[in-house]
Design a protein around this motif. Sequence first.
Motif, short mmCIF file in Angstrom:
data_model
loop_
_atom_site.label_atom_id
_atom_site.label_comp_id
_atom_site.label_asym_id
_atom_site.label_seq_id
_atom_site.Cartn_x
_atom_site.Cartn_y
_atom_site.Cartn_z
N GLY A 1 9.89 -50.14 -1.00
CA GLY A 1 9.67 -50.53 -2.39
C GLY A 1 10.85 -50.44 -3.32
O GLY A 1 10.75 -50.81 -4.49
N ARG A 2 11.99 -49.89 -2.85
CA ARG A 2 13.19 -49.78 -3.68
C ARG A 2 12.93 -49.12 -5.03
O ARG A 2 13.28 -49.66 -6.09
CB ARG A 2 13.80 -51.17 -3.92
N PRO A 3 12.34 -47.92 -5.05
CA PRO A 3 12.03 -47.29 -6.34
C PRO A 3 13.26 -46.93 -7.17
O PRO A 3 13.17 -46.87 -8.39
CB PRO A 3 11.25 -46.02 -5.93
N LEU A 4 14.41 -46.71 -6.53
CA LEU A 4 15.62 -46.37 -7.27
C LEU A 4 16.49 -47.59 -7.56
O LEU A 4 17.53 -47.47 -8.21
CB LEU A 4 16.44 -45.33 -6.49
N THR B 1 3.31 -28.53 -8.73
CA THR B 1 3.59 -28.73 -10.16
C THR B 1 4.64 -29.82 -10.35
O THR B 1 4.52 -30.65 -11.28
CB THR B 1 4.09 -27.42 -10.78
N GLN B 2 5.65 -29.82 -9.49
CA GLN B 2 6.68 -30.85 -9.57
C GLN B 2 6.08 -32.24 -9.47
O GLN B 2 6.40 -33.13 -10.26
CB GLN B 2 7.70 -30.66 -8.45
N ARG B 3 5.19 -32.43 -8.51
CA ARG B 3 4.62 -33.76 -8.32
C ARG B 3 3.67 -34.14 -9.46
O ARG B 3 3.61 -35.30 -9.86
CB ARG B 3 3.88 -33.84 -6.98
N VAL B 4 2.96 -33.14 -10.00
CA VAL B 4 2.07 -33.41 -11.14
C VAL B 4 2.89 -33.90 -12.33
O VAL B 4 2.48 -34.83 -13.05
CB VAL B 4 1.28 -32.14 -11.50
N GLU C 1 16.12 -46.35 -22.76
CA GLU C 1 16.68 -46.14 -21.44
C GLU C 1 15.75 -46.69 -20.37
O GLU C 1 14.55 -46.53 -20.41
CB GLU C 1 16.88 -44.63 -21.24
N ALA C 2 16.33 -47.37 -19.37
CA ALA C 2 15.52 -48.00 -18.35
C ALA C 2 15.92 -47.58 -16.95
O ALA C 2 15.60 -48.27 -15.99
CB ALA C 2 15.60 -49.51 -18.49
N ARG C 3 16.65 -46.47 -16.80
CA ARG C 3 17.01 -46.01 -15.46
C ARG C 3 15.75 -45.61 -14.70
O ARG C 3 14.80 -45.08 -15.29
CB ARG C 3 17.96 -44.83 -15.55
N PRO C 4 15.73 -45.80 -13.38
CA PRO C 4 14.55 -45.43 -12.60
C PRO C 4 14.35 -43.92 -12.48
O PRO C 4 13.28 -43.47 -12.12
CB PRO C 4 14.80 -46.07 -11.24
N VAL D 1 6.03 -39.46 -15.02
CA VAL D 1 7.40 -39.79 -15.45
C VAL D 1 7.94 -40.96 -14.64
O VAL D 1 8.53 -41.90 -15.18
CB VAL D 1 8.32 -38.55 -15.30
N ARG D 2 7.73 -40.88 -13.33
CA ARG D 2 8.22 -41.94 -12.45
C ARG D 2 7.55 -43.28 -12.78
O ARG D 2 8.21 -44.32 -12.84
CB ARG D 2 7.95 -41.55 -11.00
N MET D 3 6.26 -43.23 -13.01
CA MET D 3 5.53 -44.47 -13.33
C MET D 3 6.02 -45.07 -14.64
O MET D 3 6.21 -46.29 -14.75
CB MET D 3 4.03 -44.20 -13.38
N GLN D 4 6.24 -44.23 -15.65
CA GLN D 4 6.70 -44.75 -16.94
C GLN D 4 8.09 -45.36 -16.83
O GLN D 4 8.35 -46.45 -17.36
CB GLN D 4 6.71 -43.63 -17.99
N ARG D 5 8.98 -44.68 -16.14
CA ARG D 5 10.35 -45.17 -16.03
C ARG D 5 10.42 -46.48 -15.25
O ARG D 5 11.15 -47.40 -15.62
CB ARG D 5 11.24 -44.13 -15.36
N ARG D 6 9.67 -46.54 -14.15
CA ARG D 6 9.83 -47.67 -13.23
C ARG D 6 8.92 -48.85 -13.56
O ARG D 6 9.22 -49.98 -13.20
CB ARG D 6 9.61 -47.20 -11.79
#
Length: 231
Positions: A78-81, A182-185, A8-11, A190-195
């Motif tokens: 940066g268009r992260p999504l 905790t959410q940001r940690v 899966e490659a969704r952002p 996760v965000r870095m791996q996906r994007r």
Amino acid sequence: MGTARLTEARPAFYALAPGGWRDYVTLLHPPYTLWHLSYVAIGAAIAPHFDAGIMSLTLVAFFLAMGIGAHALDELTGRPLRTRISSGMLVALAVGSIGGAAALGVLVAVRRDLWLLAFVAVGCFLVVAYNLELFGGAFHNTLWFALGWGALPVLATYFAAAETIRGEAIFAAVFAALVSWTQRVLSTPVRMQRRQEGALTPMGKQFELGLRLLSAAMVSLAVGLVLLRVT
């Protein structure tokens, strides 16, 4: 790609296929927007006198500022999504939604207590400074996220209803800030791996599961507290 990754490659796990109305749904970051709106409901529910009208207005204001405005600015940077929404439309969404949130805040402040204007000013400043990474990114960090997206909704809503800040509001704000921290940690890797890598490792999958569960838990807690006050 190794077997430890997903195909899966969704952002983001909530991102829909790009294009049309789906981009606007994705832009809202639905699970996270509901998560942070739950702090508004918690602030209203723990106030000495529950005011459904104040809670509703504050929910709309924070939905405009955080759910639309902040995310439009973030996507503009940066268009992260990877949405196809034009830059002009993102600017219009940000200006209109943040302006609308500020107007609602001023309206409630005039009716309730002018000290609410301080919360309005801080909130508008953080939405812009955090998401556009102003001042060299000084406000784009975990601490300001925890304060602006966690503590502030609790305190602002509580103060709007009670016109004061008491011990329960402070502890609830600390709770919201710590959960947001905790959410940001969890979300940062996760965000870095996906994007950047296009998939999640097994550990990343566990982090993302934790985010999904925390989002559902916070919304459930908020709904339960509100129901306690209205029944």
